[in-house]
Design a protein around this motif. Structure first.
Motif, PDB file in Angstrom:
ATOM      1  N   UNK A 133     -10.284 -43.728 -22.580  1.00 39.41           N
ATOM      2  CA  UNK A 133      -9.219 -42.834 -23.031  1.00 39.41           C
ATOM      3  C   UNK A 133      -9.513 -42.346 -24.438  1.00 39.41           C
ATOM      4  N   UNK A 134      -8.841 -41.255 -24.785  1.00 42.82           N
ATOM      5  CA  UNK A 134      -9.038 -40.601 -26.081  1.00 42.82           C
ATOM      6  C   UNK A 134      -7.674 -40.407 -26.727  1.00 42.82           C
ATOM      7  N   UNK A 135      -7.557 -40.695 -28.027  1.00 42.43           N
ATOM      8  CA  UNK A 135      -6.313 -40.491 -28.775  1.00 42.43           C
ATOM      9  C   UNK A 135      -6.536 -39.327 -29.730  1.00 42.43           C
ATOM     10  N   UNK A 136      -5.730 -38.279 -29.580  1.00 44.58           N
ATOM     11  CA  UNK A 136      -5.911 -37.077 -30.385  1.00 44.58           C
ATOM     12  C   UNK A 136      -4.579 -36.533 -30.885  1.00 44.58           C
ATOM     13  N   UNK A 137      -4.620 -35.898 -32.064  1.00 45.69           N
ATOM     14  CA  UNK A 137      -3.462 -35.184 -32.607  1.00 45.69           C
ATOM     15  C   UNK A 137      -3.646 -33.699 -32.374  1.00 45.69           C
ATOM     16  N   UNK A 138      -2.551 -32.998 -32.101  1.00 44.99           N
ATOM     17  CA  UNK A 138      -2.592 -31.561 -31.896  1.00 44.99           C
ATOM     18  C   UNK A 138      -2.254 -31.185 -30.468  1.00 44.99           C
ATOM     19  N   UNK A 147      -2.852 -35.854 -19.994  1.00 43.38           N
ATOM     20  CA  UNK A 147      -2.351 -36.185 -21.333  1.00 43.38           C
ATOM     21  C   UNK A 147      -1.014 -36.901 -21.236  1.00 43.38           C
ATOM     22  N   UNK A 148      -0.876 -37.976 -21.992  1.00 40.08           N
ATOM     23  CA  UNK A 148       0.386 -38.697 -22.122  1.00 40.08           C
ATOM     24  C   UNK A 148       0.789 -38.666 -23.589  1.00 40.08           C
ATOM     25  N   UNK A 253       8.483 -26.993 -44.315  1.00 44.93           N
ATOM     26  CA  UNK A 253       7.363 -27.857 -43.920  1.00 44.93           C
ATOM     27  C   UNK A 253       6.614 -27.299 -42.712  1.00 44.93           C
ATOM     28  N   UNK A 254       5.404 -27.775 -42.457  1.00 43.31           N
ATOM     29  CA  UNK A 254       4.717 -27.417 -41.211  1.00 43.31           C
ATOM     30  C   UNK A 254       5.471 -28.000 -40.019  1.00 43.31           C
ATOM     31  N   UNK A 255       5.236 -27.438 -38.832  1.00 45.76           N
ATOM     32  CA  UNK A 255       5.832 -28.028 -37.636  1.00 45.76           C
ATOM     33  C   UNK A 255       5.167 -29.370 -37.349  1.00 45.76           C
ATOM     34  N   UNK A 256       5.901 -30.301 -36.741  1.00 46.06           N
ATOM     35  CA  UNK A 256       5.325 -31.612 -36.446  1.00 46.06           C
ATOM     36  C   UNK A 256       4.191 -31.508 -35.422  1.00 46.06           C
ATOM     37  N   UNK A 257       3.306 -32.486 -35.457  1.00 49.53           N
ATOM     38  CA  UNK A 257       2.110 -32.490 -34.611  1.00 49.53           C
ATOM     39  C   UNK A 257       2.183 -33.580 -33.548  1.00 49.53           C
ATOM     40  N   UNK A 258       2.001 -33.229 -32.267  1.00 52.50           N
ATOM     41  CA  UNK A 258       2.020 -34.248 -31.216  1.00 52.50           C
ATOM     42  C   UNK A 258       0.733 -35.079 -31.209  1.00 52.50           C
ATOM     43  N   UNK A 259       0.875 -36.322 -30.823  1.00 53.35           N
ATOM     44  CA  UNK A 259      -0.265 -37.212 -30.594  1.00 53.35           C
ATOM     45  C   UNK A 259      -0.288 -37.558 -29.113  1.00 53.35           C
ATOM     46  N   UNK A 260      -1.457 -37.453 -28.495  1.00 57.77           N
ATOM     47  CA  UNK A 260      -1.566 -37.696 -27.056  1.00 57.77           C
ATOM     48  C   UNK A 260      -2.694 -38.669 -26.757  1.00 57.77           C
ATOM     49  N   UNK A 261      -2.516 -39.395 -25.669  1.00 56.65           N
ATOM     50  CA  UNK A 261      -3.583 -40.204 -25.100  1.00 56.65           C
ATOM     51  C   UNK A 261      -4.074 -39.471 -23.859  1.00 56.65           C
ATOM     52  N   UNK A 262      -5.380 -39.246 -23.767  1.00 54.75           N
ATOM     53  CA  UNK A 262      -5.951 -38.459 -22.679  1.00 54.75           C
ATOM     54  C   UNK A 262      -6.966 -39.279 -21.897  1.00 54.75           C
ATOM     55  N   UNK A 263      -7.012 -39.052 -20.585  1.00 51.80           N
ATOM     56  CA  UNK A 263      -8.020 -39.696 -19.742  1.00 51.80           C
ATOM     57  C   UNK A 263      -8.371 -38.753 -18.596  1.00 51.80           C
ATOM     58  N   UNK A 264      -9.455 -39.037 -17.913  1.00 56.55           N
ATOM     59  CA  UNK A 264      -9.960 -38.144 -16.873  1.00 56.55           C
ATOM     60  C   UNK A 264      -8.973 -38.026 -15.723  1.00 56.55           C
ATOM     61  N   UNK A 265      -8.821 -36.800 -15.210  1.00 53.06           N
ATOM     62  CA  UNK A 265      -7.850 -36.531 -14.153  1.00 53.06           C
ATOM     63  C   UNK A 265      -8.180 -37.261 -12.860  1.00 53.06           C
TER      64      UNK A 265
END
Length: 301
Positions: A133-138, A147-148, A253-265
């Protein structure tokens, strides 16, 4: 099946052997034995890479479903906690600020797991990179990954005291003549991100002159600390031992940024990834109490 799937994902016998902690000869013999038993060629070998045959692709998909069902059944019927190696990739700033501080507790709760963590700021293909899995912001955007959502990060605009002494304090988002920014080159955005401001519920963007642009979150913050320009970062990155920047333009302020955990479909969420997702969500909730949960946001560092 596990050996074959890993070779197919990594497109390399040697990389699969390293991932599985097995001798390369054992991995090669396992796949050859599987092909002999099935009576079909699953992989095409070249001097540089390994590729799936059409039969191999069909068999790989069946293997993924069977292995996921097997792991789920064993965990459920034995009442056991997940075990094995969990391979994750995270942005460096989140790894150091959020994941690593709480990781000892996670491993205490799941003693059968060991974690292999890599750090990159760009979006990656978890299958090609050999991670679970991958943890990414944006914003996630168009992707074949599942994506979760994990968290929503409130953002801030900030500068260093050295910058203020030289250029003054920014007064309004639309009156930034004479100011400059540190550019952040985002692989998700496809270039340098503009500064973003929420004005009466509407998003405004501004590009300022820059003498430096970077593509790594830690370098982005470090450049601001050196007085090289305005930046916009999650608030948690300017707290405690990591404080040092001055917030500016707090009313827009800037808009808030989502953080997601991603894995292969085509991989069902494994028990290892599921417990990590639950734990990571809780870690962000504890670090950001009372924050919102929407999904809009910028591809921020």
């Amino acid at each position: 099946m596990q050996v074959f799937v890993r070779v197919a994902e990594r497109m390399s016998f040697a990389a699969a052997a390293r991932d599985l902690g097995l001798p390369a000869s054992t991995v090669t013999d396992a796949v050859k034995g599987l092909e002999k038993r099935l009576g079909v060629r699953l992989l095409e070998r070249t001097t540089r890479k390994v590729h799936l045959t059409p039969d191999g692709e069909v068999y790989r998909r069946r293997c993924l479903a069977l292995l996921a069902d097997f792991e789920e059944a064993e965990t459920a019927f034995r009442g056991a906690k997940p075990k094995g190696t969990l391979r994750i990739d995270a942005q460096g700033s989140m790894a150091r600020h959020i994941i690593l501080p709480g990781l000892p507790r996670f491993l205490d709760e799941h003693p059968g797991l060991d974690v292999q963590m890599s750090e990159t700021d760009r979006f990656i293909d978890p299958v090609a990179e050999g991670v679970d899995c991958v943890v990414r912001a944006g914003p996630v955007g168009n992707t074949d990954l599942v994506a979760r959502r994990v968290a929503l990060l409130p953002e801030m605009t900030c500068v260093a005291p050295e910058y203020v002494a030289r250029f003054g304090t920014p007064e309004r988002w639309d009156r930034l003549d004479g100011h400059r920014m540190v550019g952040y080159r985002s692989s998700a955005y496809g270039g340098v991100l503009p500064l973003e401001f929420m004005v009466d519920g509407e998003k405004k963007t501004v590009m300022l002159p820059m003498v430096l642009s970077v593509d790594a979150a830690e370098s982005y913050r470090e450049a601001a600390l050196r007085g090289l320009g305005l930046i916009q970062i999650p608030r948690y990155r300017n707290k405690g031992n990591f404080a040092g920047l001055i917030e500016t333009l707090p009313e827009t302020p800037p808009s808030p940024t989502p953080v997601s955990l991603l894995f292969a479909r085509d991989r069902l969420m494994s028990p290892r990834v599921r417990v990590f997702l639950d734990w990571l969500t809780e870690e962000f909730r504890n670090a950001l109490p009372g924050e919102g949960t929407g999904m809009t946001g910028r591809a921020a560092p």
